[in-house]
Design a protein around this motif. Structure first.
Motif, PDB file in Angstrom:
ATOM      1  N   UNK A 192       5.955   5.342 -10.877  1.00  0.00           N
ATOM      2  CA  UNK A 192       5.604   4.731  -9.583  1.00  0.00           C
ATOM      3  C   UNK A 192       6.585   5.224  -8.530  1.00  0.00           C
ATOM      4  N   UNK A 193       6.058   5.782  -7.456  1.00  0.00           N
ATOM      5  CA  UNK A 193       6.904   6.268  -6.367  1.00  0.00           C
ATOM      6  C   UNK A 193       6.682   5.369  -5.152  1.00  0.00           C
ATOM      7  N   UNK A 194       7.743   4.713  -4.746  1.00  0.00           N
ATOM      8  CA  UNK A 194       7.600   3.830  -3.589  1.00  0.00           C
ATOM      9  C   UNK A 194       8.044   4.568  -2.329  1.00  0.00           C
ATOM     10  N   UNK A 197       0.837  -1.200   0.000  1.00  0.00           N
ATOM     11  CA  UNK A 197       0.000   0.000   0.000  1.00  0.00           C
ATOM     12  C   UNK A 197       0.871   1.249   0.000  1.00  0.00           C
ATOM     13  N   UNK A 198       2.150   1.068  -0.375  1.00  0.00           N
ATOM     14  CA  UNK A 198       3.075   2.187  -0.220  1.00  0.00           C
ATOM     15  C   UNK A 198       3.590   2.730  -1.544  1.00  0.00           C
ATOM     16  N   UNK A 199       2.851   2.464  -2.653  1.00  0.00           N
ATOM     17  CA  UNK A 199       3.299   2.950  -3.959  1.00  0.00           C
ATOM     18  C   UNK A 199       2.264   3.919  -4.533  1.00  0.00           C
ATOM     19  N   UNK A 200       2.758   5.088  -4.941  1.00  0.00           N
ATOM     20  CA  UNK A 200       1.882   6.073  -5.593  1.00  0.00           C
ATOM     21  C   UNK A 200       2.059   5.951  -7.100  1.00  0.00           C
ATOM     22  N   UNK A 201       0.949   6.001  -7.799  1.00  0.00           N
ATOM     23  CA  UNK A 201       0.997   5.905  -9.258  1.00  0.00           C
ATOM     24  C   UNK A 201       0.717   7.278  -9.869  1.00  0.00           C
ATOM     25  N   UNK A 202       1.603   7.698 -10.764  1.00  0.00           N
ATOM     26  CA  UNK A 202       1.338   8.904 -11.569  1.00  0.00           C
ATOM     27  C   UNK A 202       0.976   8.413 -12.960  1.00  0.00           C
ATOM     28  N   UNK A 203      -0.205   8.770 -13.398  1.00  0.00           N
ATOM     29  CA  UNK A 203      -0.692   8.244 -14.672  1.00  0.00           C
ATOM     30  C   UNK A 203      -0.964   9.409 -15.603  1.00  0.00           C
ATOM     31  N   UNK A 204      -0.608   9.253 -16.869  1.00  0.00           N
ATOM     32  CA  UNK A 204      -0.818  10.330 -17.843  1.00  0.00           C
ATOM     33  C   UNK A 204      -2.318  10.645 -17.922  1.00  0.00           C
ATOM     34  N   UNK A 205      -2.653  11.948 -17.845  1.00  0.00           N
ATOM     35  CA  UNK A 205      -4.045  12.385 -17.920  1.00  0.00           C
ATOM     36  C   UNK A 205      -4.364  12.687 -19.383  1.00  0.00           C
ATOM     37  N   UNK A 252      11.393   6.246  -1.345  1.00  0.00           N
ATOM     38  CA  UNK A 252      12.449   5.236  -1.474  1.00  0.00           C
ATOM     39  C   UNK A 252      12.914   5.033  -2.907  1.00  0.00           C
ATOM     40  N   UNK A 253      11.946   4.771  -3.817  1.00  0.00           N
ATOM     41  CA  UNK A 253      12.370   4.456  -5.195  1.00  0.00           C
ATOM     42  C   UNK A 253      11.386   4.998  -6.221  1.00  0.00           C
ATOM     43  N   UNK A 254      11.896   5.203  -7.435  1.00  0.00           N
ATOM     44  CA  UNK A 254      11.059   5.677  -8.540  1.00  0.00           C
ATOM     45  C   UNK A 254      11.184   4.669  -9.686  1.00  0.00           C
ATOM     46  N   UNK A 255      10.047   4.299 -10.261  1.00  0.00           N
ATOM     47  CA  UNK A 255      10.072   3.416 -11.433  1.00  0.00           C
ATOM     48  C   UNK A 255       9.238   4.065 -12.534  1.00  0.00           C
ATOM     49  N   UNK A 256       9.664   3.846 -13.788  1.00  0.00           N
ATOM     50  CA  UNK A 256       8.954   4.491 -14.907  1.00  0.00           C
ATOM     51  C   UNK A 256       8.510   3.456 -15.928  1.00  0.00           C
ATOM     52  N   UNK A 257       7.428   3.804 -16.605  1.00  0.00           N
ATOM     53  CA  UNK A 257       6.930   2.950 -17.691  1.00  0.00           C
ATOM     54  C   UNK A 257       6.559   3.862 -18.856  1.00  0.00           C
ATOM     55  N   UNK A 258       6.975   3.491 -20.043  1.00  0.00           N
ATOM     56  CA  UNK A 258       6.635   4.307 -21.216  1.00  0.00           C
ATOM     57  C   UNK A 258       6.093   3.420 -22.317  1.00  0.00           C
ATOM     58  N   UNK A 259       5.208   3.981 -23.121  1.00  0.00           N
ATOM     59  CA  UNK A 259       4.707   3.323 -24.337  1.00  0.00           C
ATOM     60  C   UNK A 259       4.180   1.936 -24.065  1.00  0.00           C
TER      61      UNK A 259
END
Lengths: 219, 750
Positions: B189-191, B47-55, B82-89
Motif C-alpha cells: 500500500x502506497x499512501x 482516496x489517497x492509497x494505491x494498492x499493489x496486489x499480486x497478479x 508519504x508511506x509504504x505498508x506491506x502485507x504478506x501471507x
C-alpha cells in the motif's frame, strides 16, 4: 355583417354521409332580427352553428363581420366567438358545477379578465335579467325560466354584436318564454344582431325577417 | 351508479399513481442513501492509497525479497509519496485450531486507517500481535500464530462494517511482517499526500512494474470499498425495483389515461359549452391538464405514506436505507407531474379538438371503444407482470439448481471444509476432519435405522489442471454409497464410472476446458492422484463449490479405486433421513460425529441442509420474485377493478337496449352471456399480449442478472387463461345486475 355563400355541410355517420346543408346563400345585416324557421332536421341549427363558428362548413364561404372565417385558426375563431357572439340554447347549457354568476362570468374568464371584473359584470348582468338574488345558486337550484335567463345573461355579458339563439323558448312555459324574448329583443334594441331558430310562429312573427330553411336550403 | 363508477376509476388511478410514487421514492431514496454512504465511507478510508496486489495469473514469475527494497526506493522518488505498508501471507488452517492471520508492517494500520481501540501497535522484529475487534478478549494474552508465540498488544476498533477489503479485519490477528523471516509482499500500500498525487503516480508505478517484470497489479484502494454496496444498489435498483417500477409506471399511465378519457367523455358537453362561450382548444387543454395535476399531488401524498412502510421492508430485505428524503420527494413529485401530464394529454387533446357543435351534442362515438382498449391494456400489463413473476421464479429455481446442484430437503451434509456460508473466520476453532472410520461408525450405530441412505465422499484438491487464468478449482471426489443419487449430478454423456476399472466422470466445465468438445472427452485418458484414468462419462451439476455437491469442474470416481484414504483428503458424509423421520436426526448425527473427536480446538460438526447452500443469487432472485409477486397482485387487482368499472359503464349505457332485448324475448342468461362474451374475447387477446410481454420482461430480467433462462410453459398458459377468467369475473357483477332489471324499468332509462 354575416354572409354565407354556397355553404354545404355533410355529416358522416359511419359509412353513410348525411347532408345537413346543401348550398346556402344568406346575408344578414348588422342590427337585424332574423328568425330561422323550418321543419325538424331541415338544417336550422347547423346553419346557426356555422354562423357561430361552432363548426366548419364542408364547402362554401362564411364571412363574419367582413372576415372570411375559413382563414381563421382555432384560437382566432374562439376569440371572435368569445368576444362578439352570444349563444342561447334550447337546453340552456349551463355548467352544473358553477354557480349562476360563475356561469355568466365564464366568457369573461376566457377573455382573461380580472376576477373582480368578472364577478362585478356577471352580477350586474344578473341584475339586468332580474336574478340578482339567485347569483349564488347552482343551475340545479333554478327553474327552467331562470336557467334560460342566466344563459341570456351569459350571452349578453360580453356585449355581443351577434346573438344566436337556438329555440330559446322551446323548453319554457309561455310566460317565461315571453320574458326571455323580451330580454333578447332588448339586446337588439341596443344594436346587436339577433338570429333565432324557432318552431314557434309567434316567436317568428316578432322577428324583422323570417328565413325559411327546408331540406338544407334557404327557401 | 355513475358516481360509483367514477369512484372506482378514481381509486384505480389513485392507487396505481401512489404505487408508482412509492416505488420511485424508495428507489431514489435508496440510491441517494447509497451514494451518501459511499461518500462517507470514502472519507473514512481515504482516496489517497494505491494498492499493489499480486497478479496470480503470472504465477510462474518468482518475486524475491529485493522487490520490497526496490519498491520502497522507487516510491520515495514519486511526488507526494508519504508511506509504504506491506502485507504478506495470511490465512487459516481449516482442520485445526488457528487464527485467521496476516503478516503486516507497522505502517499498515495507519495507511489502512485502522484505529486502535486499546493497547498499541507492534514494531518490526517484535513477537507481538494486534487483533481485530472480535478478538478483544485476547489483549495481553500470549497466542500461537504460524507456530510462533506472540503477545497480543493491541486491539483494533470495529472495522467490518466498512465492508470491502475490511470485511474480515475484525476476525484477523495481525503479526509483524518479519515474524517468519524473509518474505515477499502479497499486497503493498502506497499512501500519497493527495488523490491528485496518487493519480499522477499510478501510471509511473505501472510502467516501473512492467519494466521490471514484477507480477503486481495497481489500483486505488478506494476502488475496492463500497463494492458490495454498489452491487446491492445495482442488483436492487437495476433489478427488482427498476423492472417493477417500469411495470407500475406503465400501469399508472394506462389507468390515468383511462380515467382522463372517462372524465373527458363525461364532460364533453360541458366542454362544448365552454367552447361556445369563447374557450379555445388550447384553453381547454390547459385546464384539463392542470386538473390532472391533482393526481400527482394525491399520488405523492399517498405514495409517501406507502413508501415509509415500504422502505422499512426494503431495508430489511436488502440492507439498503430507503427512507424518503427531501430530494427524493421533490424528484418524485416532478416525475409524477410529468407522468400525469403525459397520461392526461391524449384525452385532453382529443376532447379539446372536438368541434364545439359536436361536443355540445355529446358525440364521442369512439371513446368507449378506446376506454375498453385501455382497460384491456391495463389487464395485459398486469398479466405481463404476473407472467414475468412466474417466469423469473422458474428461472431462479433452475439457476439455483445449476449453481448448487439438486440436494433434496431430506438430505444433510457433514463437511470437513470451512464453509463461510455458515462459519466465521473469527472462530479460531478448526473443522473436524471427518474420516472414513466416522462413516462406518455411523452406519453401525442405531442412528442408521432412521436414515434412508448414506454416502461418503473424499475430496482431493488437484493443482495439475489449475493453469493460470483457468479459474478452475479442480477436486477429485471419490465417493462411496449412493452419492450420485444424493448429491444429484446429471449424467450428460456416457455412463457413470464402475469400481475397479480405472474410470472417472468429468464435470461439464472441466471436460470442455480439457477437450473443448464434450463428445471428445469420452474415452480420453486423464492423469490425477498419480495415475491414469479413463473418462467414461460427463456430468452436469452445480457450478459453484458447495459442501457435498459435485460441481462442474470436478472429477468423480468410486472410492474403491483408491483402496485407502490418501494424504490431503477432506471428507464429507451425506445422509438422507427416512420419510417421516424428524429433522432432529440430523442434529443427532452431528452430535455422534462430534463426540468421536474429543480433541480440543474443534467446533462441533453441524448439518448443512439445502437452505444453507443457497447461493446469494438465489436469495436475490427470490427477493426479486417476491417483490414482483406483490406488484403483480396489486396490478392484477387494479386491472380487475379497471375492467369492472368499464363493464359498469358499458352496461349502464346499454340499460335501454337490454330492456328492449328483454321485451323482444331474450332471456337473462342469453343477455348475460352477450355482455360477458366480448369482455372475455378481448381479455383473451390481452392475455396473449400479456404473456408475450411477460415472457419478454422475464427474459430481460433474468439475462440482466446473468441467470439461466428457463422458459416456463406453465407461466404462459396460466397468463393466457387467467385473462378471460379475470375479465369475466370483473364483468359478471355489473352484467348480472343489468340483466336482472325489469324490462319495463330498463326501457324507461335514458
Amino acid at each position: 355583417m354575416i354572409e354565407l355563400q354556397g355553404v354545404t355541410k355533410t355529416y358522416r355517420k359511419g359509412r353513410v354521409e348525411v347532408p345537413a346543408l346543401r348550398g346556402v346563400d344568406l346575408c344578414i345585416e348588422e342590427g337585424e332580427h332574423v328568425a330561422l324557421v323550418g321543419p325538424s332536421g331541415a338544417g336550422k341549427s347547423t346553419l346557426l352553428y356555422l354562423i357561430g363558428l361552432m363548426e366548419e362548413p364542408t364547402s362554401g364561404s362564411v364571412r363574419l363581420f367582413g372576415e372570411e372565417t375559413a382563414r381563421l385558426t382555432d384560437a382566432e375563431r374562439s376569440r371572435l366567438r368569445g368576444r362578439t357572439i352570444g349563444f342561447v340554447f334550447q337546453a340552456f347549457n349551463l355548467v352544473p358545477q358553477l354557480k349562476a354568476w360563475q356561469n355568466v362570468a365564464l366568457p369573461l374568464h376566457y377573455q382573461r379578465r380580472p376576477r373582480r371584473e368578472q364577478r362585478e359584470r356577471a352580477l350586474a348582468m344578473l341584475e339586468r335579467v332580474g336574478l340578482a338574488d339567485r347569483a349564488e345558486h347552482y343551475p340545479s337550484e333554478l327553474s327552467g325560466g331562470e336557467e334560460q335567463r342566466v344563459a341570456i345573461a351569459r350571452a349578453m355579458v360580453i356585449e355581443p354584436r351577434l346573438i344566436l339563439a337556438d329555440e330559446p323558448t322551446g323548453n319554457l312555459d309561455r310566460a317565461s318564454g315571453r320574458v326571455v324574448l323580451e330580454l333578447l329583443e332588448t339586446a337588439v334594441e341596443g344594436g346587436a344582431t339577433l338570429v333565432i331558430v324557432t318552431h314557434d310562429p309567434e316567436v317568428a312573427a316578432r322577428a324583422g325577417r323570417v328565413v325559411r330553411v327546408v331540406d338544407g336550403r334557404v327557401a | 351508479m355513475a358516481a360509483r363508477v367514477r369512484g372506482l376509476q378514481a381509486a384505480v388511478a389513485l392507487v396505481s399513481t401512489a404505487l408508482t410514487a412509492a416505488l420511485l421514492l424508495v428507489g431514489l431514496a435508496a440510491y441517494q442513501h447509497g451514494q451518501a454512504e459511499l461518500a462517507s465511507l470514502m472519507q473514512v478510508v481515504g482516496r489517497d492509497v494505491l494498492l499493489l496486489e499480486r497478479d496470480w495469473s503470472r504465477r510462474g514469475v518468482i518475486v524475491t525479497p529485493d522487490f520490497e527494497v526496490d519498491l520502497a526506493e522507487f516510491a520515495r522518488s514519486l511526488d507526494g509519496f508519504e508511506r509504504l505498508a506491506l502485507l504478506a501471507g495470511g490465512g487459516k488452517s481449516p482442520n485445526r485450531f488457528s487464527y485467521y492471520s496476516k503478516l503486516v508492517t507497522p505502517e499498515y494500520f495507519s495507511v489502512r486507517r485502522y484505529p486502535l481501540a486499546e493497547g498499541r501497535a507492534f514494531s518490526m522484529g517484535e513477537r507481538a500481535a494486534v487483533v481485530g475487534h472480535d478478538h478483544a478478549n485476547l489483549l495481553g494474552r500470549r497466542i500461537e500464530v504460524f507456530g510462533y508465540e506472540v503477545e497480543v498488544v493491541g486491539v483494533l476498533a470495529p472495522l467490518s462494517e466498512r465492508g470491502g477489503p475490511d470485511l474480515y479485519a475484525d476476525g484477523t490477528v495481525f503479526v509483524p511482517y518479519d515474524l517468519m523471516g524473509l518474505t515477499v509482499p502479497m499486497e503493498a500500500y502506497l499512501e500519497f499526500a493527495s488523490e491528485d498525487a496518487l493519480q499522477a503516480a499510478r501510471p509511473l508505478l505501472e510502467r516501473w512494474l512492467a519494466e521490471r517484470k514484477y507480477p503486481y497489479m495497481v489500483q486505488p484502494l478506494a476502488n475496492l470499498y463500497g463494492l458490495e454496496l454498489r452491487r446491492r444498489l445495482r442488483e436492487v435498483l437495476g433489478g427488482a425495483l427498476l423492472w417493477g417500477l417500469l411495470a407500475v409506471l406503465l400501469a399508472a399511465a394506462t389507468n390515468l389515461s383511462a380515467y382522463s378519457l372517462a372524465r373527458a367523455l363525461e364532460r364533453i358537453r360541458e366542454l362544448g359549452i365552454r367552447r361556445a362561450v369563447g374557450a379555445s382548444a388550447a384553453d381547454l387543454r390547459r385546464e384539463m391538464l392542470a386538473a390532472s395535476l391533482f393526481w400527482a399531488a394525491a399520488g405523492l401524498l399517498l405514495g409517501f405514506g406507502l413508501a415509509s412502510g415500504l422502505s422499512r421492508w426494503f431495508a430489511g430485505e436488502t440492507g439498503l436505507d430507503a427512507s424518503p428524503t427531501f430530494l427524493s420527494v421533490a424528484g418524485v413529485g416532478l416525475g409524477l407531474v410529468l407522468l400525469t401530464l403525459a397520461s392526461a394529454h391524449p384525452a385532453a387533446r382529443w376532447a379539446a379538438a372536438r368541434p364545439p357543435a359536436e361536443a355540445l351534442r355529446g358525440a364521442a362515438a369512439s371513446l368507449p371503444r378506446r376506454r375498453l382498449g385501455l382497460a384491456f391494456a391495463g389487464l395485459a400489463l398486469a398479466l405481463a407482470a404476473f407472467g414475468a413473476q412466474l417466469g423469473i421464479s422458474h428461472s431462479a429455481q433452475v439457476h439455483a439448481r445449476r449453481m448448487v446442484g439438486e440436494i433434496s430437503n431430506r438430505t444433510a451434509i457433514y463437511t470437513s471444509f470451512l464453509f463461510l456460508g455458515r462459519h466465521s473466520l473469527t472462530d479460531p476453532r478448526g473443522t473436524i476432519p471427518l474420516k472414513h472410520a466416522d462413516y462406518t461408525a455411523l452406519l453401525n450405530s442405531p442412528l442408521a435405522e432412521r436414515l434412508e441412505r448414506t454416502a461418503y465422499v473424499e475430496n482431493y484438491r488437484l493443482h495439475e489442471f489449475a493453469e493460470p487464468g483457468s479459474n478452475l478449482r479442480v477436486f477429485v471426489r471419490a465417493f462411496e454409497g449412493p452419492y450420485l443419487e444424493l448429491a444429484g449430478p446429471r449424467l450428460l454423456l456416457g455412463r457413470w464410472p464402475e469400481p475397479g476399472s480405472g474410470e472417472v466422470a468429468l464435470g461439464r466445465r472441466l471436460a470442455e476446458y480439457l477437450f473443448q468438445d464434450l463428445e471428445r472427452a469420452l474415452g480420453q485418458r486423464v492423469k490425477a492422484l498419480g495415475r491414469q484414468w479413463t473418462v467414461v462419462g460427463v456430468y452436469a451439476s452445480a457450478e459453484q463449490d458447495a459442501p457435498g455437491a459435485p460441481s462442474d469442474d470436478q472429477i468423480l470416481l468410486p472410492r474403491q479405486e483408491l483402496r485407502r484414504t490418501l494424504p490431503g483428503a477432506r471428507a464429507e458424509i451425506l445422509v438422507e433421513r427416512k420419510p417421516g423421520a424428524s429433522e432432529r436426526v440430523f442434529d443427532e448425527v452431528a452430535r455422534f460425529l462430534t463426540e468421536r473427536h474429543p480433541e480440543p480446538g474443534f467446533r462441533p460438526v453441524e448439518p448443512l441442509v439445502r437452505d444453507d447452500l443457497e447461493p446469494p443469487v438465489r436469495a436475490v432472485m427470490d427477493r426479486l420474485a417476491a417483490a414482483y409477486r406483490m406488484l403483480a397482485l396489486v396490478m392484477l387487482a387494479l386491472a380487475v377493478a379497471g375492467i369492472t368499472a368499464q363493464a359498469m359503464v358499458d352496461t349502464e349505457k346499454r340499460f335501454r337496449e337490454l330492456g328492449i332485448r328483454r321485451a323482444l324475448g331474450a332471456t337473462r342468461g342469453r343477455l348475460f352471456y352477450e355482455l360477458l362474451a366480448p369482455m372475455a374475447a378481448g381479455a383473451l387477446l390481452s392475455g396473449v399480449a400479456g404473456a408475450l410481454a411477460g415472457a419478454g420482461a422475464a427474459y430481460a430480467v433474468v439475462r440482466a442478472h446473468e441467470v439461466t433462462w428457463a422458459f416456463s410453459w406453465v407461466a404462459v398458459v396460466a397468463v393466457v387463461l387467467a385473462a378471460p377468467l379475470l375479465a369475466a369475473l370483473a364483468a359478471a357483477l355489473p352484467a348480472w345486475r343489468a340483466v336482472r332489471r325489469p324490462p319495463a324499468e330498463a326501457m324507461r332509462m335514458e
